[in-house]
Design a protein around this motif. Structure first.
Motif, PDB file in Angstrom:
ATOM      1  N   VAL A 107     -12.202  22.651  -5.686  1.00  0.00           N
ATOM      2  CA  VAL A 107     -11.850  21.227  -5.752  1.00  0.00           C
ATOM      3  C   VAL A 107     -13.091  20.372  -5.994  1.00  0.00           C
ATOM      4  N   GLY A 108     -14.154  20.630  -5.217  1.00  0.00           N
ATOM      5  CA  GLY A 108     -15.346  19.785  -5.286  1.00  0.00           C
ATOM      6  C   GLY A 108     -16.206  20.003  -6.512  1.00  0.00           C
ATOM      7  N   LYS A 109     -16.377  21.231  -6.937  1.00  0.00           N
ATOM      8  CA  LYS A 109     -17.284  21.527  -8.052  1.00  0.00           C
ATOM      9  C   LYS A 109     -16.572  21.810  -9.368  1.00  0.00           C
ATOM     10  N   LYS A 110     -15.364  22.349  -9.306  1.00  0.00           N
ATOM     11  CA  LYS A 110     -14.640  22.690 -10.530  1.00  0.00           C
ATOM     12  C   LYS A 110     -13.590  21.647 -10.893  1.00  0.00           C
ATOM     13  N   GLY A 111     -13.383  20.656 -10.016  1.00  0.00           N
ATOM     14  CA  GLY A 111     -12.516  19.533 -10.325  1.00  0.00           C
ATOM     15  C   GLY A 111     -11.022  19.793 -10.246  1.00  0.00           C
ATOM     16  N   LEU A 112     -10.623  20.827  -9.514  1.00  0.00           N
ATOM     17  CA  LEU A 112      -9.185  21.086  -9.378  1.00  0.00           C
ATOM     18  C   LEU A 112      -8.534  20.012  -8.518  1.00  0.00           C
ATOM     19  N   ASP A 113      -7.295  19.720  -8.830  1.00  0.00           N
ATOM     20  CA  ASP A 113      -6.481  18.838  -8.000  1.00  0.00           C
ATOM     21  C   ASP A 113      -6.158  19.606  -6.719  1.00  0.00           C
ATOM     22  N   PRO A 114      -6.421  19.044  -5.551  1.00  0.00           N
ATOM     23  CA  PRO A 114      -6.155  19.763  -4.296  1.00  0.00           C
ATOM     24  C   PRO A 114      -4.713  20.237  -4.149  1.00  0.00           C
ATOM     25  N   THR A 115      -3.770  19.578  -4.810  1.00  0.00           N
ATOM     26  CA  THR A 115      -2.377  20.010  -4.702  1.00  0.00           C
ATOM     27  C   THR A 115      -2.108  21.299  -5.466  1.00  0.00           C
ATOM     28  N   GLN A 116      -3.049  21.722  -6.303  1.00  0.00           N
ATOM     29  CA  GLN A 116      -2.907  22.969  -7.064  1.00  0.00           C
ATOM     30  C   GLN A 116      -3.439  24.168  -6.283  1.00  0.00           C
ATOM     31  N   VAL A 117      -4.073  23.939  -5.138  1.00  0.00           N
ATOM     32  CA  VAL A 117      -4.756  25.007  -4.409  1.00  0.00           C
ATOM     33  C   VAL A 117      -4.029  25.291  -3.099  1.00  0.00           C
ATOM     34  N   ARG A 118      -3.740  26.558  -2.856  1.00  0.00           N
ATOM     35  CA  ARG A 118      -3.135  27.017  -1.600  1.00  0.00           C
ATOM     36  C   ARG A 118      -4.097  27.989  -0.941  1.00  0.00           C
ATOM     37  N   VAL A 119      -4.305  27.844   0.353  1.00  0.00           N
ATOM     38  CA  VAL A 119      -5.242  28.684   1.100  1.00  0.00           C
ATOM     39  C   VAL A 119      -4.466  29.529   2.100  1.00  0.00           C
ATOM     40  N   VAL A 120      -4.797  30.823   2.177  1.00  0.00           N
ATOM     41  CA  VAL A 120      -4.147  31.732   3.112  1.00  0.00           C
ATOM     42  C   VAL A 120      -5.192  32.700   3.649  1.00  0.00           C
ATOM     43  N   SER A 121      -4.980  33.165   4.867  1.00  0.00           N
ATOM     44  CA  SER A 121      -5.868  34.169   5.463  1.00  0.00           C
ATOM     45  C   SER A 121      -5.067  35.400   5.853  1.00  0.00           C
ATOM     46  N   TYR A 122      -5.638  36.551   5.566  1.00  0.00           N
ATOM     47  CA  TYR A 122      -5.047  37.813   6.003  1.00  0.00           C
ATOM     48  C   TYR A 122      -5.921  38.487   7.057  1.00  0.00           C
ATOM     49  N   GLY A 123      -7.064  37.888   7.367  1.00  0.00           N
ATOM     50  CA  GLY A 123      -7.960  38.499   8.353  1.00  0.00           C
ATOM     51  C   GLY A 123      -8.289  39.922   7.953  1.00  0.00           C
ATOM     52  N   ALA A 124      -8.190  40.833   8.910  1.00  0.00           N
ATOM     53  CA  ALA A 124      -8.502  42.246   8.661  1.00  0.00           C
ATOM     54  C   ALA A 124      -7.258  43.063   8.343  1.00  0.00           C
ATOM     55  N   SER A 125      -6.108  42.404   8.133  1.00  0.00           N
ATOM     56  CA  SER A 125      -4.839  43.127   8.017  1.00  0.00           C
ATOM     57  C   SER A 125      -4.626  43.847   6.693  1.00  0.00           C
ATOM     58  N   LYS A 126      -5.408  43.545   5.670  1.00  0.00           N
ATOM     59  CA  LYS A 126      -5.204  44.182   4.363  1.00  0.00           C
ATOM     60  C   LYS A 126      -6.532  44.695   3.800  1.00  0.00           C
ATOM     61  N   PRO A 127      -7.080  45.744   4.405  1.00  0.00           N
ATOM     62  CA  PRO A 127      -8.357  46.266   3.901  1.00  0.00           C
ATOM     63  C   PRO A 127      -8.185  46.969   2.554  1.00  0.00           C
ATOM     64  N   VAL A 128      -9.243  46.913   1.735  1.00  0.00           N
ATOM     65  CA  VAL A 128      -9.254  47.644   0.468  1.00  0.00           C
ATOM     66  C   VAL A 128     -10.107  48.898   0.570  1.00  0.00           C
ATOM     67  N   ASP A 129     -10.820  49.024   1.676  1.00  0.00           N
ATOM     68  CA  ASP A 129     -11.681  50.181   1.886  1.00  0.00           C
ATOM     69  C   ASP A 129     -11.713  50.506   3.370  1.00  0.00           C
ATOM     70  N   ASN A 130     -12.359  51.613   3.681  1.00  0.00           N
ATOM     71  CA  ASN A 130     -12.445  52.115   5.045  1.00  0.00           C
ATOM     72  C   ASN A 130     -13.372  51.238   5.885  1.00  0.00           C
ATOM     73  N   ASN A 131     -12.870  50.713   6.982  1.00  0.00           N
ATOM     74  CA  ASN A 131     -13.672  49.859   7.860  1.00  0.00           C
ATOM     75  C   ASN A 131     -14.640  50.637   8.754  1.00  0.00           C
ATOM     76  N   SER A 132     -14.624  51.957   8.685  1.00  0.00           N
ATOM     77  CA  SER A 132     -15.511  52.729   9.554  1.00  0.00           C
ATOM     78  C   SER A 132     -16.900  52.922   8.950  1.00  0.00           C
TER      79      SER A 132
END
Length: 188
Positions: free
Chosen positions: A141-166
């Motif tokens: 929004v701040g640097k690329k000039g997107l309209d804030p209504t076009q942006v959705r933010v979500v968090s998955y925390g650690a629930s969807k790993p793509v690799d081994n956390n060990s």
């Protein structure tokens, strides 16, 4: 006799107080439940509109900000690295080159999803994923000039790993943000 009368009076007073407390508690719960329902009604409507909007979109581009081309997020941090900013800038260069029209850009929806490794408490990781996604959304929004209504933010925390956390390398890959760029479907 005086002590007995006093103890009876105390017992009656405590009983009346306890009964009133139960009534206050019961009515407080009902009022709170109604208040919560009133507060959730607009959010539920927004969610339904967002789901309808998502059904009319197709995934145009996906950018994963992880450590595959250099560091993006340090352990416990939501600060964007210079490398992450360069990757975002490159994504926007590609998007501008693919459409060439401002109207196509305004019909896009950007979903920014934050992820973490599994070190730490679940609540903390969720919040950290949210801060990382918000950091990226702020840059969009701040640097690329997107309209804030076009942006959705979500968090998955650690629930969807793509690799081994060990392993340290696996945890580094799991500390990421994905930017999903959706374009409105063209009716055929």
């Amino acid at each position: 006799m005086r002590i007995a009368c006093l103890s009876d009076a105390v017992r009656i007073g405590v009983g009346a107080f306890a009964g009133a407390g139960l009534l206050l508690t019961a009515s407080g719960c009902l009022a709170t439940r109604g208040w919560v329902d009133d507060q959730l009604r607009p959010i539920t409507g927004q969610q339904e509109r967002f789901e309808t909007q998502l059904n009319n979109l197709h995934l145009e581009r996906r950018l994963v900000l992880d450590s595959s081309t250099g560091p993006t997020f340090a352990f416990g941090s939501a600060a964007l690295s210079g490398n992450a900013k360069r990757e975002i800038d490159q994504l926007f260069g590609d998007l501008e080159g693919s459409t060439g029209s401002g109207s196509a850009a305004s019909e896009r929806v950007f979903v920014v999803a934050g992820y973490t490794d599994s070190v730490g408490q679940e609540g903390y990781n969720y919040e950290l994923g949210q801060r990382r996604a918000t950091s990226v959304a702020g840059y969009l929004v701040g640097k690329k000039g997107l309209d804030p209504t076009q942006v959705r933010v979500v968090s998955y925390g650690a629930s969807k790993p793509v690799d081994n956390n060990s392993t340290p390398n696996g945890r580094r890959k799991n500390r990421r943000v994905e930017i999903l760029v959706f374009q409105e479907k063209i009716a055929s």
